[in-house]
Enzyme design. Structure first.
Site, PDB file in Angstrom:
ATOM      1  N   LYS A  14       0.840  -1.209   0.000  1.00 15.50           N
ATOM      2  CA  LYS A  14       0.000   0.000   0.000  1.00 15.50           C
ATOM      3  C   LYS A  14       0.875   1.260   0.000  1.00 15.50           C
ATOM      4  O   LYS A  14       0.655   2.167  -0.791  1.00 15.50           O
ATOM      5  CB  LYS A  14      -0.938   0.015   1.220  1.00 15.50           C
ATOM      6  CG  LYS A  14      -1.858  -1.208   1.299  1.00 15.50           C
ATOM      7  CD  LYS A  14      -2.811  -1.121   2.478  1.00 15.50           C
ATOM      8  CE  LYS A  14      -2.142  -1.214   3.836  1.00 15.50           C
ATOM      9  NZ  LYS A  14      -1.655  -2.576   4.192  1.00 15.50           N
ATOM     10  N   ARG A  89      -9.704   0.423   8.461  1.00 16.17           N
ATOM     11  CA  ARG A  89      -9.258  -0.930   8.805  1.00 16.17           C
ATOM     12  C   ARG A  89     -10.315  -1.704   9.575  1.00 16.17           C
ATOM     13  O   ARG A  89     -10.084  -2.868   9.926  1.00 16.17           O
ATOM     14  CB  ARG A  89      -7.989  -0.856   9.640  1.00 16.17           C
ATOM     15  CG  ARG A  89      -6.714  -1.129   8.838  1.00 16.17           C
ATOM     16  CD  ARG A  89      -5.547  -0.943   9.773  1.00 16.17           C
ATOM     17  NE  ARG A  89      -4.359  -1.639   9.397  1.00 16.17           N
ATOM     18  CZ  ARG A  89      -3.311  -1.082   8.774  1.00 16.17           C
ATOM     19  NH1 ARG A  89      -3.359   0.164   8.390  1.00 16.17           N
ATOM     20  NH2 ARG A  89      -2.229  -1.776   8.532  1.00 16.17           N
ATOM     21  N   ARG A 128      11.784  -6.041   5.132  1.00 20.86           N
ATOM     22  CA  ARG A 128      11.720  -4.614   5.439  1.00 20.86           C
ATOM     23  C   ARG A 128      12.257  -4.361   6.855  1.00 20.86           C
ATOM     24  O   ARG A 128      12.908  -3.358   7.104  1.00 20.86           O
ATOM     25  CB  ARG A 128      10.273  -4.109   5.331  1.00 20.86           C
ATOM     26  CG  ARG A 128      10.175  -2.606   5.573  1.00 20.86           C
ATOM     27  CD  ARG A 128       8.786  -2.056   5.292  1.00 20.86           C
ATOM     28  NE  ARG A 128       7.807  -2.513   6.263  1.00 20.86           N
ATOM     29  CZ  ARG A 128       6.512  -2.212   6.214  1.00 20.86           C
ATOM     30  NH1 ARG A 128       6.040  -1.479   5.224  1.00 20.86           N
ATOM     31  NH2 ARG A 128       5.687  -2.648   7.129  1.00 20.86           N
ATOM     32  N   ARG A 134      11.351  -0.690  12.167  1.00 20.19           N
ATOM     33  CA  ARG A 134       9.987  -0.731  12.724  1.00 20.19           C
ATOM     34  C   ARG A 134       9.840  -1.924  13.656  1.00 20.19           C
ATOM     35  O   ARG A 134      10.046  -3.071  13.248  1.00 20.19           O
ATOM     36  CB  ARG A 134       8.952  -0.807  11.593  1.00 20.19           C
ATOM     37  CG  ARG A 134       8.601   0.556  11.050  1.00 20.19           C
ATOM     38  CD  ARG A 134       7.620   0.474   9.922  1.00 20.19           C
ATOM     39  NE  ARG A 134       6.398  -0.268  10.221  1.00 20.19           N
ATOM     40  CZ  ARG A 134       5.335  -0.274   9.430  1.00 20.19           C
ATOM     41  NH1 ARG A 134       5.342   0.439   8.315  1.00 20.19           N
ATOM     42  NH2 ARG A 134       4.276  -0.969   9.742  1.00 20.19           N
ATOM     43  N   ARG A 146      -0.360  -9.425  13.165  1.00 17.35           N
ATOM     44  CA  ARG A 146      -0.912  -8.362  12.302  1.00 17.35           C
ATOM     45  C   ARG A 146      -1.794  -8.963  11.203  1.00 17.35           C
ATOM     46  O   ARG A 146      -2.839  -8.417  10.873  1.00 17.35           O
ATOM     47  CB  ARG A 146       0.234  -7.552  11.697  1.00 17.35           C
ATOM     48  CG  ARG A 146       0.923  -6.679  12.729  1.00 17.35           C
ATOM     49  CD  ARG A 146       2.283  -6.224  12.261  1.00 17.35           C
ATOM     50  NE  ARG A 146       2.213  -5.336  11.112  1.00 17.35           N
ATOM     51  CZ  ARG A 146       3.265  -5.021  10.367  1.00 17.35           C
ATOM     52  NH1 ARG A 146       4.452  -5.521  10.635  1.00 17.35           N
ATOM     53  NH2 ARG A 146       3.128  -4.205   9.354  1.00 17.35           N
TER      54      ARG A 146
END
Ligand code: B4P
Length: 190
Positions: A14, A89, A128, A134, A146
């Site tokens: 996204k 969401r 990532r 993160r 998640r």
């Protein structure tokens, strides 16, 4: 006004595709993930509360993100349109967004959903995590949480827009530029 929702599980691309869409269509980018991360960086009360949930891979409360989006819509009254990245969401967030836009005589033009299987999501997010710093990208257990949050709370949002005839699904696996072309076609058809 062009109001686009970019939808998909964590790591579907996204954020990656948003950058290209903004450059082409001159839209205001509203990423609730980015907004929450700036609150965390600024050390605000809201950021502190959000951090505890985000670090566990859990969604933050609806009221918090709805309030943030409301503020941003007010800030950009004369925009050509918006790209909602990672929002809504939950179905409650989707209903709130419809109501907010209706108060400006606006509505969602189209929801573009990127579909990517769980193994690929896991691989992308772990990768990532090597560079992003993160906390929510750091281990398999958190990423699985998640994806579980997505399946239980977020997936029903797709049905909500499908019922309104605004849902378009796109394969999120493949060349980034090819996926972008498919998204552009969906936007132009809307
Ligand atoms: P977000 O910040 O929204 O992030 P995301 O879902 O992890 O990632 P995205 O799909 O944007 O993936 P990206 O392009 O980066 O959410 C983080 C957290 O914030 C949530 O868990 C939640 O706690 C909270 N939150 C946010 N919004 C909320 C809301 N509305 N309500 C409640 N809580 C909320 O891509 C990922 C990786 O894949 C990148 O490394 C990229 O380079 C790679 N990639 C992209 N496209 C690819 C392709 N085609 N092929 C190969 N790799 C690709």
């Amino acid at each position: 006004m062009l109001n686009l929702i970019l939808f998909g599980p964590p790591g579907a691309g996204k954020g990656t595709q948003s950058e290209k869409i903004i450059a082409k269509y001159n839209l205001i980018h509203l990423s609730t993930g980015d907004l929450l991360r700036s609150e965390i960086q600024a050390g605000t009360e809201l950021g502190l509360q959000a951090k505890t949930l985000m670090d566990k891979g859990i969604l933050v409360p609806d009221e918090v993100v709805i309030g943030m989006i409301d503020n941003k819509l007010k800030e950009h009254r004369s925009a050509a349109g918006f790209i909602f990245d990672g929002f809504p969401r939950t179905v409650k967030q989707a209903e709130a967004l419809d109501n907010l836009l209706a108060s400006y005589n606006e509505g969602i033009s189209v929801m573009v959903a990127l579909s990517v299987d769980d193994d690929e999501l896991l691989a992308r997010l772990l990768n990532r995590g090597k560079t992003s710093g993160r906390p929510d990208d750091q281990n398999e257990e958190l990423i699985a949480k998640r994806i579980q949050e997505y399946n239980s709370k977020t997936k029903p949002v797709a049905d909500y827009y499908q019922e309104q005839g605004k849902f378009v699904a796109i394969n999120g696996i493949g060349e980034i530029d090819f996926i972008f072309e498919e998204i552009s076609n969906a936007i132009e058809a809307a």
